[in-house]
Write an enzyme that holds these catalytic residues in place. Structure first.
Site: not given
Ligand code: 9MJ
Length: 679
Positions: A32-35, A81-82, A113, A115, A117, A136, A225, A290, A314, A408, A411, A426, A432
């Site tokens: 990450d440091a190099e990035y 849509s499906l 595939e 699905k 969400d 969409r 997809y 599909k 589903k 409580c 008790c 409590c 208790c």
């Protein structure tokens, strides 16, 4: 190319490659440091030469100025849509319809595939450069979210390679992985903000931000997809090959995707993914099947807005609505009181759910849940079912507010809730039933009453077999019944009874610690004992007197007050003292008589004549602060046998070191003779 443009192109290529490795392939190539270093190098050049900035530069992902509204986008190729299948029969019908329409008995090849969400999104590339992102919408018209999709690191701003169509529209799902969703909600909970109901809502809410900087801060991903518009190039004949081509252009595709043969292959795939569902790091709500051949897809066409060549099978829903019928308060092992929702039983996430946790009263308040309300229950994976939302429109007129009980439920001791804490507890820790085992284990432990041989397992056994119910019962135990217990014998039973009897002679600090008062650990117990000298003045101590004790703040003080105010607890203490628990009186030394006041001591190694806790008590009696580690602030070290690194460090720092004899001399100089205690 000038040197500068060459340098810019190289930096951009390095950054996009690193991004692709990290976000698309999940296989980081540079630290990450190099990035960050490369990124800032590019950013600096672009700041000095703004004329060189291009929309596909990695610096352009971070989010520009906020919009006042989203503009509309027409989808030239409608976004479909499906249709849904909920069982095997629906899947067989789907397969039969396809074969009938194609007038074939051949087995159909299906691309399978998971699905995802999330939110369906269209990405338009012109000559390989991302020029537009859109939702969409209703399938024909969506919203222009170009600024926001740019911030999603797994979306290429520029396609990889050079063999791409001049116009290419790629479609897929923007979603929030489970871990990112949990972190986002945890942060919201910590800040008292509203929580997202599920990862899909969180992804939708994040994409709908007018300020792209807000979108950039959300952990979103994109997985493609399907193909939308394409101009100027031939695409492969099979859907699965199109997805493979998308992968080569730098998109993330789903590694679980697979081509199978016939409806039987689809059903097997469905079962296999259902098994794997909880282990995936993103949420799926089913499987999309599909027809893999694009020419067959074209022959099959559409009905209304759904293709005849695809279906979503589903999984059982993870969210359902039901009625909150009652709230019960459960008492945990440590006295924490948790509201538990009793629900009208409901089938959700594959099981029938009739209870859901509400965590604490803050959660009840945040949800504004009332008895009688319609609530949305979510059970994702193996996670305990949760109430994620109250459907306010359905609230009946007689819905009842929920309040924390004053006593409580186990008790009948008082329930305490300290202002700054979310959890109610409590206060009857000693009596208790819900807390009994933990309380007795703590009471017997080494730094408390130090009952030799009475470990956690044995406490459990003694409680489970009905031999003890309270601290006092320990002192009424006799050897015979204990000897009959599993893994015990006459000798160990006798030893235990002897150890219990021996524990009657203790110190006030150990006794206070043994009582298990919340937030009163060994050091606080010692400070309290030292300050008040005996139990009586401590029991009666008002808040300001407690606050005068070293290291005691308002929360600890309130716990101490609540504990001694509980009559049940007082009874237990009286009984223990009647049984014969005793401690030597401590002389409370006035501040002027504390010769070591303001000094810090450390005790290490093994002392022959006393335990380290006793040595600490003496030092505190003389006004010294006892610390666990040696530093430049340490005034002296008491070093017994086998002193290790603390001794070396003290010597290195030139700190005064007392061996045991020197320590005993020091004590006697100040009027303390060890071994002189009243029995
Ligand atoms: C999702 N949501 O994962 C489709 N989808 O294809 C997949 N959605 C889709 N495909 C055509 N994998 C319309 C929708």
């Amino acid at each position: 190319m000038t040197d500068l443009s060459h340098q810019i192109a190289k930096l951009r290529q390095q950054l996009e490659h690193a991004n692709y490795q990290y976000y698309v392939l999940d296989d980081p190539s540079i630290p990450d440091a190099e990035y960050d270093r490369l990124f800032h190098q590019l950013k600096d050049i672009e700041t000095q030469h703004p004329e060189w900035i291009t929309p596909d530069s990695p610096t352009q992902r971070v989010g520009g100025a906020p919009l006042s509204a989203f503009s509309q986008v027409e989808h030239e190729v409608p976004m479909l849509s499906l249709g849904n299948a909920f069982n095997e029969e629906d899947m067989n019908d789907f397969n039969r319809r396809i074969k009938d329409r194609l007038n074939t008995t051949d087995t159909i090849r299906y691309a399978c595939e998971p699905k995802l969400d999330g939110i369906a999104v269209s990405l338009l590339y012109e000559n390989g450069i991302l020029v537009r992102g859109a939702t969409r919408g209703d399938g024909a018209t969506g919203e222009d979210i170009t600024q926001n999709v740019r911030t999603i690191p797994s979306i290429p701003l520029k396609l990889l390679g050079d063999q791409f169509p001049p116009i290419l529209e790629v479609r897929g799902e923007v979603y929030m992985p489970k871990a990112g969703f949990d972190q986002l909600n945890q942060r919201a909970r910590d800040n008292g903000d509203k929580l997202f109901v599920n990862p899909r809502n969180a992804a939708a809410g994040s994409l709908r931000q007018l300020d792209p900087k807000l979108t950039a801060a959300r952990p979103l991903e994109f997985c493609c997809y399907s193909l939308g518009r394409v101009e100027g190039a031939e695409m492969p004949e099979y859907h699965s090959d199109i997805l493979a081509q998308f992968g080569k252009w730098g998109f993330k595709t789903n590694p679980e995707s697979k081509v199978v043969s016939g409806v039987a292959g689809c059903l097997d795939y469905y079962q296999a993914l259902a098994q794997k569902r909880n282990a995936l790091n993103y949420e799926i709500d089913g499987i999309v099947f599909k027809v893999d051949s694009i020419s067959l897809q074209q022959k099959l066409g559409f009905v209304s807005r759904a293709p005849r060549w695809a279906i979503a099978h589903k999984f059982p829903a993870q969210e359902e609505m039901t009625t909150l019928e009652a709230i019960e308060f459960q008492v945990g092992r440590t006295g924490a009181i948790t509201p538990v929702a009793r629900l009208k039983p409901i089938f959700v996430g594959g099981v029938t759910v009739s209870n859901a946790t509400l965590h604490n009263m803050d959660e009840v308040k945040r949800l504004d849940a009332r008895i009688g309300d319609s609530v949305v229950i979510r059970r994702a994976g193996d996670v305990i079912p949760q109430i994620v939302k109250v459907v306010l429109e359905n609230r009946p007129a007689d819905a009842q507010m929920i309040s924390l009980p004053k006593l409580c439920p186990v008790c009948q001791s008082h329930v305490e809730r300290i202002d700054s804490e979310a959890v109610a507890r409590c206060t009857g820790g000693l009596v208790c039933g819900a807390q009994r085992k933990e309380a007795i284990k703590h009471f017997a432990s080494r730094k408390a009453m130090d009952i030799d041989g009475l470990g956690d397992k044995l406490v459990e056994q003694l409680v489970d077999e009905g031999h003890i119910d309270s601290f006092a019962d320990l002192y009424h135990l006799t050897a015979e019944p204990v000897a009959q217990m599993e893994r015990m014998g006459e000798k160990s039973a006798n030893n235990l009874i002897t150890a219990i009897a021996a524990s009657k002679k203790t110190t006030l600090a150990k006794f206070l610690y043994a009582l298990g008062i919340r937030e009163v650990g060994v050091a606080t117990a010692q400070n309290l004992a030292q300050h008040f000298g005996d139990l009586r003045p401590l029991v009666k101590a008002p808040l300001d007197a407690l606050l005068a004790v070293e290291d005691v703040g308002p929360i600890v003080a309130q716990h101490v007050i609540n504990f001694f105010a509980e009559p049940h607890n007082q009874k237990v203490i009286d009984e223990l003292i009647r049984i014969g628990i005793h401690w030597p009186a401590i002389e409370v030394v006035a501040a002027s008589d504390q010769p070591l006041l303001g000094e810090t001591y450390v005790v290490t190694g093994t002392l022959a004549q006393m335990g380290r806790d006793q040595a600490k008590t003496y030092l505190q009696q003389l006004g010294a602060k006892v610390s666990g580690s040696v530093s430049s602030k340490t005034n002296a070290l008491i070093a017994g046998e086998k002193a290790g690194s603390k001794l070396t460090k003290a010597q290195d720092l030139g700190i005064q070191v007392f061996d045991e004899n020197a320590f005993l001399d020091l004590l006697s100089q100040h009027g303390i003779t060890h071994g002189d205690e009243a029995e």
